[in-house]
Structures are given as structure tokens and as C-alpha cells.
Scaffold this active site. Structure first.
Site, PDB file in Angstrom:
ATOM      1  N   LYS A  16       5.653  -4.313  -4.914  1.00  0.00           N
ATOM      2  CA  LYS A  16       6.394  -4.052  -5.786  1.00  0.00           C
ATOM      3  C   LYS A  16       7.549  -4.455  -4.133  1.00  0.00           C
ATOM      4  O   LYS A  16       8.611  -4.918  -4.104  1.00  0.00           O
ATOM      5  CB  LYS A  16       7.189  -2.439  -5.936  1.00  0.00           C
ATOM      6  CG  LYS A  16       8.789  -2.607  -6.007  1.00  0.00           C
ATOM      7  CD  LYS A  16       8.746  -2.390  -7.789  1.00  0.00           C
ATOM      8  CE  LYS A  16      11.042  -2.077  -8.046  1.00  0.00           C
ATOM      9  NZ  LYS A  16      10.944  -3.549  -8.263  1.00  0.00           N
ATOM     10  N   TRP A  19      -2.665  -2.505  -1.806  1.00  0.00           N
ATOM     11  CA  TRP A  19      -2.587  -3.745  -1.395  1.00  0.00           C
ATOM     12  C   TRP A  19      -3.176  -5.098  -0.485  1.00  0.00           C
ATOM     13  O   TRP A  19      -3.640  -4.622   0.422  1.00  0.00           O
ATOM     14  CB  TRP A  19      -1.328  -4.562  -1.589  1.00  0.00           C
ATOM     15  CG  TRP A  19      -1.040  -5.769  -2.593  1.00  0.00           C
ATOM     16  CD1 TRP A  19      -0.853  -6.320  -3.492  1.00  0.00           C
ATOM     17  CD2 TRP A  19      -0.696  -6.765  -1.468  1.00  0.00           C
ATOM     18  NE1 TRP A  19      -0.372  -7.446  -3.839  1.00  0.00           N
ATOM     19  CE2 TRP A  19      -0.189  -7.849  -2.275  1.00  0.00           C
ATOM     20  CE3 TRP A  19      -0.679  -7.320  -0.281  1.00  0.00           C
ATOM     21  CZ2 TRP A  19      -0.440  -9.491  -1.966  1.00  0.00           C
ATOM     22  CZ3 TRP A  19      -1.029  -8.825   0.035  1.00  0.00           C
ATOM     23  CH2 TRP A  19      -0.436  -9.195  -0.538  1.00  0.00           C
ATOM     24  N   GLU A  72       5.538 -13.746 -13.686  1.00  0.00           N
ATOM     25  CA  GLU A  72       5.223 -12.745 -13.108  1.00  0.00           C
ATOM     26  C   GLU A  72       4.322 -12.051 -13.899  1.00  0.00           C
ATOM     27  O   GLU A  72       3.637 -11.765 -13.637  1.00  0.00           O
ATOM     28  CB  GLU A  72       6.448 -11.574 -12.397  1.00  0.00           C
ATOM     29  CG  GLU A  72       7.465 -12.125 -11.210  1.00  0.00           C
ATOM     30  CD  GLU A  72       8.489 -10.793 -10.767  1.00  0.00           C
ATOM     31  OE1 GLU A  72       7.829 -10.565  -9.508  1.00  0.00           O
ATOM     32  OE2 GLU A  72       9.403 -10.933 -11.801  1.00  0.00           O
ATOM     33  N   HIS A  96      15.392 -36.691 -11.577  1.00  0.00           N
ATOM     34  CA  HIS A  96      15.017 -37.234 -10.372  1.00  0.00           C
ATOM     35  C   HIS A  96      13.381 -36.337 -10.508  1.00  0.00           C
ATOM     36  O   HIS A  96      13.213 -37.144  -9.347  1.00  0.00           O
ATOM     37  CB  HIS A  96      15.469 -36.233  -8.580  1.00  0.00           C
ATOM     38  CG  HIS A  96      16.733 -37.402  -8.837  1.00  0.00           C
ATOM     39  ND1 HIS A  96      17.456 -38.481  -9.171  1.00  0.00           N
ATOM     40  CD2 HIS A  96      18.349 -36.761  -9.314  1.00  0.00           C
ATOM     41  CE1 HIS A  96      19.083 -38.697  -9.553  1.00  0.00           C
ATOM     42  NE2 HIS A  96      19.494 -37.528  -9.345  1.00  0.00           N
ATOM     43  N   LYS A 124      10.636 -14.494 -13.502  1.00  0.00           N
ATOM     44  CA  LYS A 124       9.817 -12.926 -14.465  1.00  0.00           C
ATOM     45  C   LYS A 124       8.813 -13.542 -15.728  1.00  0.00           C
ATOM     46  O   LYS A 124       8.282 -12.829 -15.405  1.00  0.00           O
ATOM     47  CB  LYS A 124      11.450 -12.614 -15.178  1.00  0.00           C
ATOM     48  CG  LYS A 124      12.216 -11.480 -14.843  1.00  0.00           C
ATOM     49  CD  LYS A 124      12.199 -10.284 -14.476  1.00  0.00           C
ATOM     50  CE  LYS A 124      11.589 -10.470 -12.415  1.00  0.00           C
ATOM     51  NZ  LYS A 124      12.255 -10.666 -11.471  1.00  0.00           N
ATOM     52  N   CYS A 141       0.724  -0.831  -0.089  1.00  0.00           N
ATOM     53  CA  CYS A 141      -0.459   0.147  -0.290  1.00  0.00           C
ATOM     54  C   CYS A 141       0.873   1.168   0.025  1.00  0.00           C
ATOM     55  O   CYS A 141       1.764   1.333   0.807  1.00  0.00           O
ATOM     56  CB  CYS A 141      -0.447  -0.035   1.019  1.00  0.00           C
ATOM     57  SG  CYS A 141      -1.921  -1.433   1.110  1.00  0.00           S
ATOM     58  N   ASN A 162      -0.644   1.478   5.755  1.00  0.00           N
ATOM     59  CA  ASN A 162      -0.624   0.740   4.931  1.00  0.00           C
ATOM     60  C   ASN A 162       0.226  -0.368   6.655  1.00  0.00           C
ATOM     61  O   ASN A 162       0.990  -0.115   7.479  1.00  0.00           O
ATOM     62  CB  ASN A 162       0.862   1.182   4.821  1.00  0.00           C
ATOM     63  CG  ASN A 162       2.174   0.066   3.776  1.00  0.00           C
ATOM     64  OD1 ASN A 162       1.881  -1.478   3.675  1.00  0.00           O
ATOM     65  ND2 ASN A 162       3.164   0.640   3.902  1.00  0.00           N
ATOM     66  N   GLY A 163       0.318  -1.234   5.834  1.00  0.00           N
ATOM     67  CA  GLY A 163       0.883  -2.873   7.496  1.00  0.00           C
ATOM     68  C   GLY A 163      -0.479  -3.476   7.802  1.00  0.00           C
ATOM     69  O   GLY A 163      -1.846  -3.869   6.913  1.00  0.00           O
ATOM     70  N   GLU A 198      15.790 -17.078 -11.897  1.00  0.00           N
ATOM     71  CA  GLU A 198      15.176 -15.481 -12.005  1.00  0.00           C
ATOM     72  C   GLU A 198      14.443 -15.529 -13.489  1.00  0.00           C
ATOM     73  O   GLU A 198      13.365 -14.610 -13.429  1.00  0.00           O
ATOM     74  CB  GLU A 198      16.572 -14.565 -11.982  1.00  0.00           C
ATOM     75  CG  GLU A 198      16.216 -13.174 -12.394  1.00  0.00           C
ATOM     76  CD  GLU A 198      15.398 -13.049 -10.969  1.00  0.00           C
ATOM     77  OE1 GLU A 198      14.911 -13.636 -10.605  1.00  0.00           O
ATOM     78  OE2 GLU A 198      14.727 -12.171 -11.321  1.00  0.00           O
ATOM     79  N   ARG A 245       2.989  -0.142  -5.399  1.00  0.00           N
ATOM     80  CA  ARG A 245       3.271  -0.432  -3.764  1.00  0.00           C
ATOM     81  C   ARG A 245       1.942  -1.716  -3.940  1.00  0.00           C
ATOM     82  O   ARG A 245       1.749  -2.245  -3.185  1.00  0.00           O
ATOM     83  CB  ARG A 245       2.972   0.223  -2.957  1.00  0.00           C
ATOM     84  CG  ARG A 245       4.616   1.500  -3.002  1.00  0.00           C
ATOM     85  CD  ARG A 245       4.299   2.236  -1.277  1.00  0.00           C
ATOM     86  NE  ARG A 245       4.509   1.650  -0.474  1.00  0.00           N
ATOM     87  CZ  ARG A 245       5.813   1.083  -0.078  1.00  0.00           C
ATOM     88  NH1 ARG A 245       7.228   1.908  -0.323  1.00  0.00           N
ATOM     89  NH2 ARG A 245       5.792   0.494   1.685  1.00  0.00           N
TER      90      ARG A 245
END
Ligand code: G6P
Length: 612
Positions: free
Chosen positions: A607, A74, A490, A506, A487, A2, A100-101, A483, A27
Site C-alpha cells: 500500500k 516487501w 490490482e 487509433h 482496481k 515494509c 524499511n527502505g 481507476e 505495507r
């Protein structure tokens, strides 16, 4: 997560708040809202969805006021709808709050407010109710005192901005384990989640410390501690400007940031070479004798930073000769890690605000371990709590999918590996000088890759609809496989997973059938022959193969791959990941664009993740 912002003392605070929210949208973007005071009443507009929906609503019903607060969400508690969008008001509409939190004890606090009617399902709304009740207390507290009393009862993490129609022009803010900065300039007062929101107004801000509360007024900020005594926040300047936080003609921030990597890598390398073979890390501030004694290293991180940490492990073990474990930060503190004063913790975090990473580093420090932060944000919470800092100099990263932060984190890990090796007498100056000299060519090699993406675009067009992609690699190629898969999932929402190439046999190889795509990270390194065998195994089972090669491995790969994307040979093997990741960043980007995905703001993500 947020984003929150407050402005007081401007003719039209709302325009500034919306502009600031635009820079905070990374955010979270489930909803956005703003409250402003004109005359003696608070006016609120809030909408589910991205900021543009709020802007449309404000076009239809403009909001006036010289003071206001805004929020981009968010969602944690309650669906992302209009009702749960912030700001939240008390039932009389006289106190407004953005947050925020997570307020962990909000249920108990709600229960205490017997009979109160709540308009949302959020954990935040109860704060507005409680502040309104305090303002009605018989001793007549002002807004700062009312907020101070309320935050003393909150459990959890919060950055809060509160305003009340009873104190026009005042915003009161409070911080506990969530970032919050304040600033005053030219008769205006500001508060925000981070400096990106304020960069067009000021480059000097003060980060509140945990427990601090501030009263922000036009041109003035006053900070107190949890007991109400005057307190000092942590003042700092940022060395980037507005243009760094804008798209500058690129279609997306992600693409702009991919193209900024030559500069970001150059800047991160700068100033760490004394010309005589000594690595200089001036902000490290940890006694060299302590580093010489270290017998174990934990690298703690989340997401992309975790993958950079995996490369850091290879560098530190190779040069400094000390064992390194790379750990998912959110797991670390909930088990019983063996940590003492001879354990070094290196916490990687682009933002320096990821709560999991901060909490894990604090957990280790409580047991005596020195902590080094590798962070891209000067003044971040992690950078301030750590004993020493190594700043990556990537500049502000806005796209949710991290790119330039990653390559600069790898560079930081290489520098740390060299530095630790020297503290431990494992590397002669002449050897370090040789490595530093080789690393100096990296920015130009990075430039060559990002400036020529024709083959990558063609690969993206060819494989854009492949439903399952498996990424494989070994040694320095393995973090890049992880990575690359991250990417792709995402930003394009395609199913992608990464495995150590040698582990495929395996289990994962059972997933391979005609139509699958395997991306092999296959530079010319000491494990290349083994990797080629693994590529042949998947090809024999019908998978298409997209290989990322270096010039030295290209010819050997061509017979075994459908497409080979080639990067230059790196100046040393441990620096190869800085180059091999680049085609995979661009591949994910182009696939996402071709599929019409929202590249900079992928669904469900944010983010900076300031909740557990
Ligand atoms: C989020 C972001 C990722 C990032 C991760 C860790 O998940 O979407 O891009 O890698 O957080 O963030 P940090 O700021 O700690 O590096």
C-alpha cells in the site's frame, strides 16, 4: 514499504509486536519476523510468507521478552525466503536490525567488511555487522552512538530499528526518507512505521525527521540529530481510534472502506464552507497573493491518487482558469520540468509517504514552487514538507486497493478548484455558495450506490472469467476508466486497460474481438453523445458492453449495452466521478472474491511505496 515496529517495557513484547505487524501488513507481506530479548540473549523467529506463518511458528516455539522488534517485508533485495526475512543479525547474534527502505551503498559497505560471512542477500544485514563492529570499538560507544556512527555512512532511504543484547530494554531507531514514529506511554516505549500499529496503545506520537535518531526505552524516548545533539521530533495526535483500523464485521477491508465512503466524503467536505460563499482551507497557509499569481499548476501523484488528480485538473481549469498538467510523480523529477515561483504544485498522496511523490514535490519546491499536499494522513512526510495541506478525512485506509481515499481526493480537488478560483477573482461568492450547497448532497448519493450492489454482483458473476477488459471514458469519465481498470487488475489479476474513448479508433480497437468486455463510463454529461458512438463501435465488433450510467443517461444507453449499472445524477457534472467510480470499485471487489483472490493483500503489491 515494509512495516517495522518495536516495543519495550511490556511483559510480553512479542504479543504486542505481532498485533502491530497485523496492522502494518498492508505495507508488505512477503515475510515476517520478530526478535526479542529474554535474559542475556536475543531470540529470533522469522518466516517467508504472510504474518500467519510467523504466528504458527511462534505457537510452536514461543518467544519471550520485554523488548523486541518486528518486521513485515516487501522484498527489494533478495527473494522472499526465510533467510532474507528480517530481523537480520550480526554473525555473533548480538545485534539485530529491521529496516524499511534501501541502503544503496550496501555492496561497498559489505566489501569493506573483508571476510565477513553474510547470511542473506539483503541490503540490510550489513547494518547489523557495522553496528556490532562499532559496539566493539575501543572507546566503548553505547548503542545510540554506535547506530549514529553507522547511519552516517549509509546512502539511500531507511527507517531502522536496532537492538543489542548489551543494552537490554533499549531500541535505537533512525530515519532517512522513510516514515518512523516513536511514542512513550505508561512505562512502555514504542516505535513503528506508522500510528496504525500503535493505535491500541496511544493516539499521541512523534514523527522523527530526516537525520534524527532516537533511543526508545520503557516509558521514555530521547531524540538526537545526526551530530548527536538533542533534537525535537514532530509530535501529533491522531483523531481516529482502534475500531477505525479493524474490519468491524466486513469480510474484507476493501469492502468496509467502500462502505465508509458516505462518511468519508461528508467529513472531507465538512468545515470548508463559511456559509457566505467562501471556501475555507485553513491548513493551506499559502499567501493568497501567491496563489493569485500562479500561472501553471502541476498535479503530481502515483497510482489511484494520480487518477484523482486527473479530476482535480478538470475542476481547477474549469473554475480557476489556470493550466494544469497531471504528472506521474516518478517521471517528473527525471526530466526538466519548467517550474518557478509562479508554478503551483499539488501533490496527492493518501499515505503522504510515497517516495516518488515526495521527491517530485521536493524537486519542484527547490525551484521555488509553492507545494500543496492533499494527504489522508496527518503528520505524514508529504504533509510536513509541503507549504500547505488539504487533508482528506477518509480515516485509515488499510486495503491495498485504494477506494475511500480516491473519492475524498476528488472532493478535495473540487474544493481546491473553488478556492483557487476565489483567490483569482474568477468566482462570485454566490456561485461558490451554489456549488457548495450542491456538493452537500453527495454523501447521501454515495450511500445510495454502495448500499445496493445486487446488479453489480450479477455483473461480476456474468463477466468474472472474461480475460480482457477495456475501460473507456471521456472527460470526467476518463479518470474513472483508468481507476476502474486499475482496481480490476490490482485485486482480480485480470488483464484490464483504459483508453480515452476517442482514441480507440487509433489503435486499441484492434484488440476488440468477440468475447472481449468493454466497460464504458457513460454519465449524462456534455460528451455523452460522442461516447455512445464509441460504445456502438465496439459493440459492432463483438464486444460485450458493461456501461456505468447516471439516471439521465440510462435510457439512451440501454439499447447499446449488455448491462447498465446506474448511479444517481450528480449535483454538478464535475462531481460525477465521485459516483461513477463506485460501481467499478464494487465490481472489481466482487470479481476478485468470486475468483478467490486475496482482496486485501494482492500479490506483489504494497500500500505504501517508500522505495523508488
Ligand atoms: C500504491 C498503492 C496504491 C496507491 C499508490 C499511491 O501503489 O497500492 O493504492 O494509490 O501506492 O499511494 P499514495 O499513498 O501516494 O496515494
Amino acid at each position: 514499504m515494509c512495516g517495522i515496529i518495536g516495543v519495550t517495557g511490556r511483559p510480553s513484547a512479542v504479543a504486542d509486536i505481532v498485533a502491530g505487524l497485523r496492522r502494518l501488513e498492508y505495507r508488505g507481506y512477503d515475510s515476517a519476523g520478530v526478535v526479542a530479548q529474554a535474559g542475556d540473549r536475543l531470540g529470533v523467529v522469522k518466516r517467508a510468507g504472510k504474518l500467519d506463518r510467523l504466528v504458527e511458528a511462534l505457537d510452536g516455539s514461543p518467544l519471550e521478552g520485554a523488548v523486541g522488534i518486528g518486521h513485515t517485508r516487501w522484498a527489494t533485495h533478495g527473494a522472499p525466503n526465510d533467510e532474507n526475512a528480517h530481523p537480520h543479525l550480526d554473525p555473533t547474534g548480538r545485534v539485530a536490525v529491521v529496516h524499511n527502505g534501501i541502503i544503496e551503498n550496501y555492496r561497498a559497505l559489505r566489501a569493506e567488511l573483508d571476510g565477513a560471512v553474510f547470511a542473506s542477500e539483503t541490503d540490510t544485514e550489513v547494518v547489523a555487522h557495522l553496528v556490532a563492529r562499532e559496539l566493539d570499538a575501543s572507546d566503548g560507544p553505547d548503542l545510540l552512538e554506535a547506530v549514529r556512527r553507522v547511519v552516517g555512512r549509509l546512502e539511500g532511504a531507511y527507517a531502522l530499528c536496532v537492538m543489542s543484547d548489551r543494552e537490554p530494554g533499549t531500541i535505537v531507531v533512525a530515519r532517512q526518507q522513510a516514515p518512523l514514529i516513536v511514542a512513550a506511554r505508561d512505562g512502555v516505549g514504542f516505535c513503528a512505521s506508522d500510528v496504525a500499529a500503535l493505535i491500541e496503545h496511544t493516539d499521541t506520537c512523534a514523527a522523527l525527521l530526516d537525520g534524527q535518531i532516537a533511543r526508545v526505552r520503557a516509558g521514555a524516548v530521547e531524540v538526537v540529530d545526526a551530530d548527536g545533539a538533542p533534537a525535537e521530533p514532530d509530535t501529533y495526535r491522531v483523531d481516529w481510534d482502534l475500531s477505525a483500523a479493524e474490519k468491524q464485521g466486513y469480510e474484507h477491508f476493501m469492502l468496509k472502506e467502500i462502505h465508509e465512503q458516505p462518511t468519508a466524503v461528508r467529513e472531507t467536505l465538512l468545515g470548508h464552507d463559511d456559509g457566505a460563499g467562501n471556501v475555507l482551507l485553513d491548513d493551506l497557509r499559502i499567501d493568497p497573493a501567491v496563489l493569485a499569481r500562479v500561472d501553471k499548476v502541476f498535479i503530481l501523484a502515483a497510482g489511484t491518487s494520480l487518477h484523482a488528480g486527473m479530476v482535480g485538473k478538470l475542476a481547477i481549469e474549469h473554475w480557476a482558469g489556470v493550466p494544469v498538467d497531471v504528472e506521474v510523480a516518478s517521471e517528473f523529477r527525471y526530466r526538466d520540468p519548467i517550474v518557478d515561483a509562479r508554478t503551483l504544485v499539488i501533490a496527492y498522496s493518501q499515505s503522504g509517504e510515497t517516495i516518488d511523490t515526495i521527491a517530485a514535490a521536493e524537486h519542484a519546491r527547490d525551484q521555488g514552487a509553492p507545494v500543496i499536499a492533499v494527504s489522508n494522513v496527518v503528520g505524514s512526510t508529504l504533509a510536513r514538507m509541503a507549504d500547505g495541506v488539504l487533508h482528506t478525512r477518509a480515516g485509515p485506509e488499510v486495503a491495498v486497493a485504494s477506494t475511500k481515499a480516491f473519492t475524498t481526493q476528488i472532493v478535495a480537488g473540487l474544493l481546491l478548484g473553488l478556492y483557487l478560483a476565489q483567490r483569482r477573482d474568477r468566482l462570485f461568492p454566490s456561485e461558490a455558495a451554489d456549488v457548495l450547497e450542491r456538493l452537500a448532497v453527495l454523501p447521501d448519493l454515495v450511500r445510495r450506490v454502495v448500499e445496493d450492489d445486487a446488479a453489480i454482483v450479477a455483473a461480476a458473476e456474468r463477466f468474472r472469467d472474461v480475460g480482457y477488459t477495456m475501460f473507456i471514458g471521456r472527460h470526467g469519465g476518463l479518470p474513472i476508466a483508468y481507476e476502474g481498470a486499475l482496481k480490476l487488475k490490482e485485486v482480480s489479476y485480470l488483464h484490464a486497460e483504459a483508453f480515452p474513448a476517442g482514441e480507440m479508433k487509433h489503435g486499441p480497437i484492434a484488440l476488440i474481438e468477440p468475447g472481449a468486455l468493454v466497460v464504458a463510463v457513460a454519465p449524462d454529461d456534455h460528451v455523452f453523445p460522442k461516447l455512445v458512438s464509441n460504445v456502438q463501435e465496439v459493440r459492432a465488433r463483438g464486444a460485450a458492453v458493461l456501461a456505468v450510467a447516471t439516471e439521465g443517461s440510462r435510457a439512451a444507453l440501454e439499447p447499446h449495452a449488455d448491462v447498465v449499472l446506474t448511479v444517481p445524477d450528480a449535483p454538478l457534472e464535475l462531481a460525477t466521478p465521485v459516483l461513477t467510480v463506485l460501481p467499478l470499485q464494487l465490481y472489481a471487489y466482487h470479481v476478485a472474491v468470486l475468483r478467490g483472490a486475496d482482496v486485501d493483500q494482492p500479490r506483489n503489491l504494497a500500500k505504501t511505496v517508500t522505495v523508488e
